[in-house]
Structure formats: structure tokens, C-alpha cells
Design an enzyme around this catalytic site. Structure first.
Site, short mmCIF file in Angstrom:
data_model
loop_
_atom_site.label_atom_id
_atom_site.label_comp_id
_atom_site.label_asym_id
_atom_site.label_seq_id
_atom_site.Cartn_x
_atom_site.Cartn_y
_atom_site.Cartn_z
N GLN A 165 -122.39 78.01 30.01
CA GLN A 165 -122.69 76.77 30.74
C GLN A 165 -122.40 75.52 29.93
O GLN A 165 -122.21 74.45 30.48
CB GLN A 165 -124.15 76.77 31.14
CG GLN A 165 -124.47 77.84 32.15
CD GLN A 165 -125.93 78.19 32.12
OE1 GLN A 165 -126.78 77.34 32.24
NE2 GLN A 165 -126.22 79.45 31.94
N LYS A 166 -122.44 75.64 28.62
CA LYS A 166 -122.24 74.44 27.80
C LYS A 166 -120.88 74.50 27.12
O LYS A 166 -120.77 74.81 25.94
CB LYS A 166 -123.37 74.33 26.77
CG LYS A 166 -124.70 74.06 27.42
CD LYS A 166 -125.78 73.81 26.40
CE LYS A 166 -127.10 73.50 27.10
NZ LYS A 166 -128.18 73.33 26.13
N ASN A 167 -119.88 74.26 27.90
CA ASN A 167 -118.52 74.40 27.40
C ASN A 167 -117.66 73.42 28.19
O ASN A 167 -117.70 73.40 29.42
CB ASN A 167 -118.10 75.87 27.62
CG ASN A 167 -116.63 76.12 27.42
OD1 ASN A 167 -115.78 75.45 27.98
ND2 ASN A 167 -116.32 77.12 26.62
#
Lengths: 389, 420
Positions: A165-167
Site C-alpha cells: 500500500q505504501k509504494n
């Protein structure tokens, strides 16, 4: 494309993998877990500087042995993997599968091949390193070249995002796919789902705002959505920010008038004040109040002043309340809402200096230097109102 | 230093969480957690905040955080740090696989960490760096994240900075300034913003990387960045910090990128300075001592640099502000003592590196930025004296806040590019 199509035992790949590794050089050889030849999943407890990994990803979607055996495949036998030359990279402990997949990936980049098998390779490459922007760039080129149906691609990127999700890359990829599909209908549910996992994920908020802006969507009930998140956690600054986005930034970006006028502004002030009354030690609503009042102090000064006085008289000394009061008095001195005479302005300035001093020595000592600076700065700004000595 | 006036403020019971009131924490008692004296709702945010403070508290109780900086025994573990750094050039665990498109970054984080510590770069390490950066160089003049990867502004910034950390003529000669200049033009968008790469995202990181590289390499800033200040100032939010793009939430990393770019473009007054100053000051955590990246988020050692380095730049601007609000600026506007305490007491990890916060593992990214930020906190540009907390051996090299290079590396590279 489902993983089940291409599950192969990893052991067969070792000969080819060793061929690639052989050229790799000594430094890397030492660190490679070649003895087992089995696929090593990237540890979830990764300490790398890479974006946070989330522990709640759905493991059932990802089989352990993911890498297709390119080395023994008929389909790939015409391709010569391009190994890394010795000393060309930092000595990361590349797994054999990682080396193999990216060896073939470099080969396709070198020949410029845009093919269906290239898409399959991308999925393995992106699974091993979703932060490799070159993989996603290449994938978009293939998708365009083959005119692939992008509905399936949207489902694919949803699965990838759920695990990463954090990309930056995966969200950008989704953005490009949705632009081509010209259909934002699934995006609200998807981003809401992602925010249930982490309600402050910067990428998700930025993406949701992008969707609103790109498709010029002004009739989606975003304020209600924010309200739900703020009720769950009033300290969610991203949700407060999104209110401002919907009311001010989005209309401006789309060339429409601000939604923060008249009754709407009053409603927002009421909403924010209700939050402040419940919890004066929460910076987010105070910032938001300052933000929505920026060009509207004149109309709402008496209301806001009454609220601050009320909280202050309850002996609340939240630094956010006091900081807000400083700004409020600053506006009053500058614009003369209530302080109309020089004497009144001088008194107000003395009050501001007293609050700064209280903050510096009692209520917010960590910011002592800042409060002292602000006190001096405001004294200088309004020195004409200070009594002559 | 700090009196304990408000020590008698009886805290509302907060999940039976009791703050200490022993004499040795009197210095920190001004920094009682933000919910003292009021009932706080138990939300995801407050729960995570509570847990982080508790972990820091354990460490602050365990160590002697005495008032006099020189009396403190909390040392920067230099030997362990150096070993940790150099180990990165020998082997990196598979948790670094997702950084296979960030090889120039790995080089830069490690080399810059060594430089901040005042270490020379071993000849062998310098050679390895040059080979790796060469392998990332593309025909456009820009650098990719690894061999055969397309040129990318982040990779380009990291590659140039890593070469400056090496600093030899051989290293600095790797850069193809003519090609790089045209690559920067290719990344420029009609709005004045930049994209990270072809078919890549557009944000304030990209502008900063381009501005920093162009400035360092003496590439003319006009017309390349003529429209950038307008776009950057649109990224300032109602809170006062800057977001990734216009409308996005204020964030430490993007604020550093935006304001530093404005500073280097000589347009720092093209944003609301007072709002920025307030937002920035509020990011320092009253109890932990370090900085958070966004409002109501947790402390993280990397923001020691991202937020901390904006202060000297901003204070420089405020000091020379050409309006009536100019006031004497004789100290840092943040609390440099408790910032140093956070890094030294809470973030030095047993493996030799520096972690984000207590309970997390260390990595090269956090180690580099925590050390660089620690240096910013030590070297007060606005006073007569440095403010080294702990033993004198804690002293780090002075940094250039706008480039994240030591002053020596910066001027060495700068004079090379001006002369050649």
C-alpha cells in the site's frame, strides 16, 4: 493471469540460475542462499528503508514458490538472460529467483520486445520488487502495444496494491490504468478499503484526491466520508485535510467557485468547534479552523472569539488554543474588528506577549525559542501601538 | 535550565499511565505528554502515540539525561556506526531487495553517513561507488536506480550526491553535465513541476532533486525553473507545510523539498513564511524530542533532518526578511537539546545503526538522515557556539542543509564544477 498457471518447482531452475550467478562475481556469491535453491520470501519484518510492509496482507493469494522456471521453459529458450556485471550493484542478497527473473527482464528491455510473455514476466518481477519503476514502465508499454483489456489490469493492480500500500509505483500505475479506462466508479470503494487498513496512508489520500480532480467529481459525498473517519479518530489529520480539499482545493483546481462560502462555512465552523469543545488538545481541528477562516475572519470574529474565551475560562491551556488566540488577536490588531483604538490595540498586543510568555515558560516549553521569537516579531510589527517609554 | 513549575499538575488518569516525577527527569517535565490534564479519547492515533512515548520513557529513565550537556554520558557509538556503514558495501540482507531500484541511494546513505561522522572514504569503497554509479548512468545523462533502469530524478540526485561524497576528480568526472541538463529539461512539465521519470509521478521531490542537482553542477537555473516557484508555492497547505502536489497534506519530506527548492531558486518569500514557521515548530514532539512528519503522526528519526534542516534555511530568510518583522535571530527556533537526546538515547540500535523509533530495526536510510539531522542540531548557524549534547566526541561534521552534504564535500564538489 493467475499464479496457479505457472507454479513450478524451484529446484529445476538452479542450473540456469547458477549460470546467471556465475557471472555475478565473488562478493555476491558469498551472500546468496544458493544451497537450497528455494525461494526466500521477502521478510515481512523488513527493516529496509522501503515503505512499510503491512502484516495484514492476504497470504493466501501469494503462493510461496512464485517464480516461473524461465530457465527450463520452452517458451523462453530463445531468450538469453542478461546477468548483472560484477561490481555494478550494491551487494544485496539477491535470491536465485530474483536474479533469474530480472536477468530475463533485462533481456527483454535490451531487445525491446513487447509481448504477452513480457507481461507475465512483469508480474513475477513486480512481485519480487514492486518498487522497480522500470518494470511498471515496461508493463504499460506492453499493455498499450498489445491493446490489452484493462479491466483485468485494474483487478491485477488492486491485488498488488493490497500487498504494497505504501509504494509510489503501484498507485501511479493504477492512476494510468483508470485514466485509460475512463471509469472512476470503483475507486471510491477501493480507496476506502485501503484507508480501513491505514487511515493516514498518504498515497491513498493523494490518489483519491487525484480521482476527484481528474474526473471533476463534485457530487460524491466526500464530507460524509471524512466525517466517518474523523468520528473514528479525530486525530486523523489526513481526514481533516481532505475536507479542506473537497471544499476549497478541488473546486479551485476544477475552475469552480469555492464551496466554503456563507452557510457552508458556518456549518464547517460549527462542525470544527464541536470537535474542539470535546478535545482542545487536538491540533488538527485548530489548524483546520485557522485554514477555513483565512479569508473570512471579519464575518466570524465574534463567534470564534467567544469560543476561545469560553475554553480559556475553563482553564484549558492547550498550546493549540493559545496559538490560535495569538493569531486571532493578530488579526484583530491588523484589521480592527474589536480593537479599534490604538490603546485597545496596545492592550491586545500586551495580551499576545503575555500568552507567548506563558507558552514559553509553562505550557509549551519545547517551543520556547519559537514563542519568544513570535513575541518579538509581533511586537516589532505593531510597535507603533506600544506605549512610549 | 527547565524549571519544574508545572510538576504539581495532577494528571488525569489515562489508562493508569503514570508519568514519572523523580528528580532526574525534572528537565523533561516541561514535556509532559500532550494529553496531561485532560481526558483523551482512545483512538488509533492516541494509542500509537501512547505506546511510542512509553518506549521512549523507558529509555529516558534508563539513561542519565542530565541537564548539563557535558555531564551526560550518552555517546554516539561511532565505532559501531562506522562498522555498520562499511558493512553495507560488503553485504546487504534480502530485506533490501526492494531497494534494487535504489542503488545510488544506498551508496549515498552510506557514504554520507560516513562523511557526517568525519570519516574518509576508503579507496576500495570509492572505487565500488564509482563502478555502481557508472552502471546506473544512462545515455541521457540521467541516472537510473540500477543497471538497465531508465533515468530517474531521485536516482540522479542520489548518484550525484554519492559522487560528491567520494569527492575525487575521477568520481566527479563521471557526471555528464551536458546530457544531464537536457535530461532535466525532459522532466520539466508545462506547469513548472517535474516528473520523477518519463511516464512517472510528478511531485515536489522531483523539483527538489532537479534544483539541487542543477545548482550543484552549475547548470543555469533559468529558464529551466522559471515556473517552478509558482507551482511549489501552490503546494503549501493551510497548515503551513507543503504537500507532494497542490492540495495534498503537509508532510516533512515534501516540505523540505519544496522550501529548499524555493530557497535555492532564491524565491523563499514566495510562500507564507509565518505559517511555515509555526507548522514546522509544532512538528517537534514535546515528550519524545524528535520530529514527526505530519500533524498527529508519530515521531521518526529521519525527520530530524527533513524538518530540522528547514530551520536554518527558514531562519536565514526570516533574518534577512525585507519587511518590518525582522527581529534578531540568535538561536535555533527548535529545541536542539531534546532533538539530540531523541537520536542518541532512543534511536541507537544494538546492530550499530540508527532506527526510526524505539522498537524498530535500523537501516541505512534512517541512519543517514538521523546523523545529518543530529549535525544540524549540533551546529547552530545563528549563535556563537555549537550545542553538542553529550561528550565532545559526539561532534559531527557540519552539513549544508540544502544539499545534505558536509560543508567540505559540498565546497569541494562545487569548486570542481565551477572550474571545469
Amino acid at each position: 493471469m493467475e499464479e496457479s498457471d505457472k507454479q513450478h518447482g524451484p529446484g529445476d531452475a538452479t542450473s540456469k540460475v547458477h549460470k546467471i550467478l556465475g557471472v555475478e562475481g565473488d562478493a555476491t556469491d558469498k551472500t546468496l542462499p544458493v544451497s537450497s535453491g528455494s525461494y526466500q520470501p521477502i521478510p515481512k519484518s523488513s527493516t529496509a528503508a522501503a515503505p512499510d510492509t503491512d502484516s495484514d496482507s492476504d497470504s493466501d493469494e501469494e503462493p510461496t514458490n512464485v517464480a516461473y522456471d524461465y530457465g527450463t521453459s520452452e517458451e523462453w529458450k530463445d531468450v538469453n538472460p542478461v546477468p548483472l556485471t560484477a561490481g555494478s550493484v550494491m551487494p544485496i542478497a539477491f535470491t536465485p529467483q530474483f536474479q533469474m527473473v530480472f536477468g530475463y527482464f533485462r533481456a527483454l528491455l535490451a531487445t525491446g520486445e513487447l509481448s504477452a510473455r513480457g507481461l507475465q514476466l512483469c508480474e513475477d518481477a513486480a512481485r519480487l520488487n514492486p518498487a522497480n519503476y522500470a518494470v511498471w514502465m515496461y508493463r504499460r508499454k506492453v499493455l498499450a502495444h498489445l491493446a490489452v483489456d484493462l479491466t483485468g489490469e485494474l483487478q491485477y493492480i488492486s491485488r498488488v496494491i493490497e500487498k504494497n500500500q505504501k509504494n509510489y509505483q503501484v498507485w501511479y500505475h493504477r492512476q494510468k490504468i483508470v485514466e485509460l479506462l475512463k471509469d472512476p466508479s470503483k475507486e471510491f470503494d477501493f480507496t476506502a478499503k485501503m484507508l480501513r487498513k491505514d487511515a493516514k496512508n498518504y498515497h491513498v489520500w493523494q490518489y483519491r484526491q487525484y480521482i476527484l480532480r481528474y474526473f471533476d467529481i463534485f457530487d460524491h459525498n466526500e464530507l460524509e466520508f471524512c466525517d466517518g473517519l474523523i468520528r473514528a479518530d479525530p486525530f486523523n489529520n489526513s481526514a481533516w485535510m481532505h475536507r479542506y480539499y473537497v471544499l476549497v482545493e478541488l473546486p479551485r483546481a476544477c475552475g469552480r467557485p469555492s464551496l466554503l462560502e456563507g452557510p457552508a462555512l458556518e456549518r464547517e465552523i460549527q462542525y470544527t468547534v464541536a470537535q474542539l469543545m470535546g478535545q482542545a488538545h487536538n491540533e488538527s481541528p485548530w489548524s483546520y479552523l485557522r485554514g477555513i477562516l483565512r479569508d473570512h475572519w471579519a464575518e466570524h470574529f465574534p463567534t470564534v472569539q467567544a469560543i476561545c474565551s469560553d475554553l480559556y475560562s475553563q482553564n484549558i491551556r492547550s498550546p493549540y488554543l493559545l496559538a490560535f488566540m495569538i493569531d486571532m488577536y493578530d488579526e484583530d490588531i491588523a484589521q480592527g474588528f474589536q480593537a479599534t483604538t490604538d490603546i485597545q490595540k496596545g492592550e491586545l498586543l500586551a495580551r499576545v506577549k503575555a500568552i507567548c510568555s506563558d507558552l514559553a515558560v509553562k505550557h509549551d516549553v519545547v517551543r520556547k525559542a519559537y514563542w519568544n521569537y513570535l513575541s518579538q516579531q509581533l511586537a516589532k510589527k505593531y510597535e507603533r501601538f506600544l506605549p512610549a517609554v | 535550565m527547565q524549571q519544574a513549575e508545572n510538576k504539581d499538575t495532577s494528571p488525569a488518569s489515562y489508562r493508569s499511565h503514570q508519568r514519572r516525577t523523580s528528580s532526574r527527569d525534572s528537565e523533561r517535565s516541561h514535556a509532559l505528554p500532550f494529553w496531561m490534564g485532560s481526558e483523551m479519547p482512545w483512538t488509533n492515533s492516541t494509542e500509537a502515540q501512547w505506546e511510542t512515548e512509553r518506549r521512549c520513557e523507558d529509555l529516558y529513565l534508563e539513561h542519565d539525561v542530565s541537564t548539563d550537556p557535558l555531564e551526560s554520558s550518552i555517546a554516539l557509538k561511532r565505532k559501531a556506526l562506522k562498522k555498520f556503514m562499511l558493512r553495507g558495501f560488503d553485504s546487504l540482507p534480502s530485506s533490501y531487495l526492494t531497494l534494487d531500484s535504489s542503488h545510488p541511494w544506498l551508496c549515498f546513505w552510506i557514504l554520507n553517513g560516513l562523511r557526517v561522522l568525519g570519516e574518509d572514504i576508503p579507496v576500495e569503497t570509492a572505487q565500488k561507488t564509482i563502478s555502481i554509479i557508472r552502471a546506473c548512468q544512462t545515455s541521457t545523462g540521467g541516472f537510473g536506480g540500477g543497471p538497465a533502469q531508465a533515468p530517474h530524478l531521485a536516482g540522479t540526485y542520489a548518484a550525484c550526491m554519492a559522487l560528491c561524497c567520494v569527492g575525487t576528480e575521477e568520481a566527479l568526472s563521471v557526471i555528464d553535465r551536458v546530457g544531464l541538463k537536457s535530461f532535466l529539461f525532459q522532466m520539466r512539465q508545462p506547469s513548472g513541476a517535474f516528473t520523477m521519470c518519463e511516464d512517472g509521478e510528478e511531485d515536489t521531490r522531483a523539483v527538489y532533486c532537479a534544483v539541487a542537482v542543477a545548482t550543484l553542477l552549475d547548470i543555469p537555473l533559468s529558464p529551466l525553473f522559471d515556473l517552478a516557484p509558482d507551482w511549489l508555492s501552490d503546494c503549501q497547505t493551510y497548515e503551513g507545510g507543503f504537500g507532494a502536489i497542490p492540495g495534498a497534506e503537509a508532510h516533512g519530506g515534501y516540505t523540505y523539498c519544496s522550501f529548499t527548492a524555493l530557497y535555492l531558486l532564491n524565491k523563499p518569500t514566495q510562500c507564507r513564511l509565518d505559517d511555515l514557521c509555526r507548522w514546522l515548530s509544532f512538528r517537534q514532539m514535546r515528550y519524545e524530542g524528535g520530529f514527526q512528519g505530519r500533524t498527529n503522526k508519530l515521531v521518526d528519526s529521519c525527520y530530524t533532518f527533513w524538518q530540522g534542516a528547514v530551520f536554518p534555511l527558514l531562519q536565514q530568510v526570516l533574518k534577512d526578511r525585507p519587511d518590518y518583522t525582522t527581529v534578531p535571530m540568535d538561536s535555533s527556533l527548535f529545541d536542539h537539546t531534546i532533538l539530540q537526546q531523541y537520536v542518541l538515547v532512543c534511536c541507537q540500535n544494538v546492530d550499530g545503526g540508527i532506527s526510526d523509533k524505539p522498537g524498530k530495526g535500523s537501516d541505512y536510510y534512517h541512519t543517514c538522515y538521523a546523523l545529518a539531522g543530529l549535525s544540524i542540531a549540533q551546529h547552530n548557524l545563528f549563535g556563537d557556539n555549537d550545542e553538542i549534547w553529550g561528550p565532545a566526541t559526539n561532534r559531527l561534521e557540519e552539513m549544508h542543509p540544502a544539499f545534505n552534504l558536509t560543508i567540505d564535500c559540498f565546497f569541494n564538489a562545487r569548486s570542481f564544477f565551477i572550474e571545469n
